[in-house]
Design an enzyme around this catalytic site. Structure first.
Site, PDB file in Angstrom:
ATOM      1  N   SER A  10       0.841  -1.198   0.000  1.00  0.00           N
ATOM      2  CA  SER A  10       0.000   0.000   0.000  1.00  0.00           C
ATOM      3  C   SER A  10       0.871   1.242   0.000  1.00  0.00           C
ATOM      4  O   SER A  10       1.649   1.474   0.935  1.00  0.00           O
ATOM      5  CB  SER A  10      -0.899   0.016   1.241  1.00  0.00           C
ATOM      6  N   HIS A  35      -1.146  -1.284  -4.403  1.00  0.00           N
ATOM      7  CA  HIS A  35      -2.425  -0.958  -3.766  1.00  0.00           C
ATOM      8  C   HIS A  35      -2.480   0.548  -3.520  1.00  0.00           C
ATOM      9  O   HIS A  35      -1.603   1.114  -2.863  1.00  0.00           O
ATOM     10  CB  HIS A  35      -2.534  -1.735  -2.454  1.00  0.00           C
ATOM     11  N   ASP A  37      -4.686   3.627  -2.026  1.00  0.00           N
ATOM     12  CA  ASP A  37      -5.776   3.944  -1.100  1.00  0.00           C
ATOM     13  C   ASP A  37      -6.275   5.363  -1.325  1.00  0.00           C
ATOM     14  O   ASP A  37      -5.541   6.333  -1.101  1.00  0.00           O
ATOM     15  CB  ASP A  37      -5.277   3.810   0.341  1.00  0.00           C
ATOM     16  N   MET A  39      -8.823   8.216  -0.194  1.00  0.00           N
ATOM     17  CA  MET A  39      -9.628   8.612   0.970  1.00  0.00           C
ATOM     18  C   MET A  39     -10.126  10.040   0.805  1.00  0.00           C
ATOM     19  O   MET A  39      -9.376  10.915   0.365  1.00  0.00           O
ATOM     20  CB  MET A  39      -8.779   8.532   2.232  1.00  0.00           C
ATOM     21  N   HIS A  68      -8.247   1.125  -4.267  1.00  0.00           N
ATOM     22  CA  HIS A  68      -9.191   0.919  -3.159  1.00  0.00           C
ATOM     23  C   HIS A  68      -9.848   2.257  -2.842  1.00  0.00           C
ATOM     24  O   HIS A  68      -9.232   3.132  -2.240  1.00  0.00           O
ATOM     25  CB  HIS A  68      -8.394   0.367  -1.957  1.00  0.00           C
ATOM     26  N   MET A  70     -12.118   4.669  -0.935  1.00  0.00           N
ATOM     27  CA  MET A  70     -12.803   4.926   0.341  1.00  0.00           C
ATOM     28  C   MET A  70     -13.434   6.303   0.214  1.00  0.00           C
ATOM     29  O   MET A  70     -13.052   7.253   0.913  1.00  0.00           O
ATOM     30  CB  MET A  70     -11.798   4.858   1.495  1.00  0.00           C
ATOM     31  N   MET A 139     -11.525  -5.879   5.077  1.00  0.00           N
ATOM     32  CA  MET A 139     -10.772  -4.947   5.922  1.00  0.00           C
ATOM     33  C   MET A 139     -10.536  -5.602   7.281  1.00  0.00           C
ATOM     34  O   MET A 139     -11.485  -6.022   7.947  1.00  0.00           O
ATOM     35  CB  MET A 139     -11.542  -3.640   6.119  1.00  0.00           C
ATOM     36  N   ASP A 177      -6.699  -6.499   3.997  1.00  0.00           N
ATOM     37  CA  ASP A 177      -6.083  -5.172   4.080  1.00  0.00           C
ATOM     38  C   ASP A 177      -6.191  -4.639   5.502  1.00  0.00           C
ATOM     39  O   ASP A 177      -7.296  -4.465   6.021  1.00  0.00           O
ATOM     40  CB  ASP A 177      -6.812  -4.242   3.093  1.00  0.00           C
ATOM     41  N   GLY A 178      -5.029  -4.367   6.114  1.00  0.00           N
ATOM     42  CA  GLY A 178      -4.998  -3.727   7.415  1.00  0.00           C
ATOM     43  C   GLY A 178      -4.269  -4.549   8.464  1.00  0.00           C
ATOM     44  O   GLY A 178      -4.699  -5.645   8.808  1.00  0.00           O
ATOM     45  N   GLY A 179      -3.147  -4.035   8.924  1.00  0.00           N
ATOM     46  CA  GLY A 179      -2.410  -4.722   9.975  1.00  0.00           C
ATOM     47  C   GLY A 179      -1.775  -6.028   9.541  1.00  0.00           C
ATOM     48  O   GLY A 179      -1.468  -6.883  10.383  1.00  0.00           O
TER      49      GLY A 179
HETATM   50  C1  DX5 Z   1      -6.435   1.537   5.416  1.00  0.00           C
HETATM   51  C2  DX5 Z   1      -5.917   1.196   4.038  1.00  0.00           C
HETATM   52  C3  DX5 Z   1      -4.800   0.249   4.042  1.00  0.00           C
HETATM   53  C4  DX5 Z   1      -3.571   0.735   4.767  1.00  0.00           C
HETATM   54  C5  DX5 Z   1      -2.887  -0.478   5.325  1.00  0.00           C
HETATM   55  O1  DX5 Z   1      -7.604   2.276   5.301  1.00  0.00           O
HETATM   56  O2  DX5 Z   1      -6.954   0.640   3.252  1.00  0.00           O
HETATM   57  O3  DX5 Z   1      -4.475  -0.152   2.721  1.00  0.00           O
HETATM   58  O4  DX5 Z   1      -2.680   1.442   3.954  1.00  0.00           O
HETATM   59  O5  DX5 Z   1      -1.839  -0.068   6.130  1.00  0.00           O
HETATM   60  P1  DX5 Z   1      -1.102  -1.092   7.108  1.00  0.00           P
HETATM   61  O6  DX5 Z   1      -0.604  -2.225   6.271  1.00  0.00           O
HETATM   62  O7  DX5 Z   1      -0.018  -0.262   7.714  1.00  0.00           O
HETATM   63  O8  DX5 Z   1      -2.138  -1.542   8.116  1.00  0.00           O
HETATM   64 ZN    ZN Z   2      -6.442  -0.265   1.256  1.00  0.00          ZN
END
Ligand code: DX5
Ligand code: ZN
Length: 220
Positions: A10, A35, A37, A39, A68, A70, A139, A177-179
């Site tokens: 990402s 990826h 993101d 927002m 992605h 958002m 997510m 996606d996430g953590g």
């Molecule tokens: C969060 C994003 C993720 C984010 C993941 O809203 O969709 O793609 O960048 O970041 P990490 O891998 O640090 O959790």
């Molecule tokens: Zn993402």
């Protein structure tokens, strides 16, 4: 059973002052997809970047662009991301009242449609659109920020979606996606994921190739 696992770093965790170089570096390090993101400060409590940045980076790599979104409302922005060079465009099931129509629009633009589920959204939401998507993104944090902790509560949902995909007989990618870290990646893969997004766990390390190999490692 081993399913090939794709790694999609990402860009949110990259050095924004050197985005072109970061994309080239992640490509050379063995990433499969990029990826991106997007927002809007409305659907999620943060603002990232828009189609102009996606377009500027398109010439830097041949990696598929996994966009992605958002943002809400989303429909009016789909053509801009298609024109900017997105290959895959995914939107949240929660982002608007007409998920089916939005997925149709992505298909009409010639791009690969995906649907994203927030942590509190059940797997069943995708059942009526399973015939329309080529990717389902789970997510494992609440969207809006990188660097959050992986929500283990989402693992049964990943497994449920894997069963739904297998039952459909369709070729649908299952992305998380996430953590995602070297510690949580094997859990995702074990539950049935085949694409892992990672921001901090790749761009936050000094050796991108080692980080990507470490995430892939759980696939055996
Ligand atoms: C969060 C994003 C993720 C984010 C993941 O809203 O969709 O793609 O960048 O970041 P990490 O891998 O640090 O959790
Ligand atoms: Zn993402």
């Amino acid at each position: 059973m081993t399913r090939p696992v794709k790694i999609a770093p990402s860009l949110l965790a990259a050095d924004f002052a050197r985005l072109g170089e970061e994309v080239a570096a992640i490509d050379a390090a063995g990433a499969d997809w990029l990826h991106l993101d997007i927002m809007d400060g409305h659907f999620v409590p943060n603002i990232s970047y828009g189609p102009a940045v996606v377009k500027a980076l398109r010439g830097r790599t041949r990696m598929p662009f996994d966009v992605h979104l958002m943002i809400s409302p989303v429909d009016a922005f789909l053509p801009a991301f298609a024109e900017a060079g997105a290959d895959r465009i995914s939107l949240h099931a929660e982002a608007g009242p007409h998920l089916h129509r939005s997925l149709q629009s992505i298909r009409a633009l010639g791009k690969s449609p995906g649907v994203v589920l927030n942590p509190a959204t059940p797997a069943a939401v995708v059942a009526p659109v399973l015939d329309m998507v080529e990717l389902i993104l789970v997510m494992t944090v609440n969207p809006g920020f990188g660097g959050q902790s992986f929500l283990h509560s989402q693992l049964p949902k990943i497994a449920e979606l894997r069963r739904m995909i297998e039952a459909s007989g369709r070729d649908i990618a299952l992305e998380v996606d996430g953590g995602v870290t070297a510690a949580t990646a094997p859990l995702c893969i074990g539950a049935g994921a085949d694409v892992l997004v990672a921001g901090t766990a790749v761009f936050g390390t000094p050796d991108y190739a080692a980080a990507i190999a470490g995430l892939r490692g759980g696939a055996g």
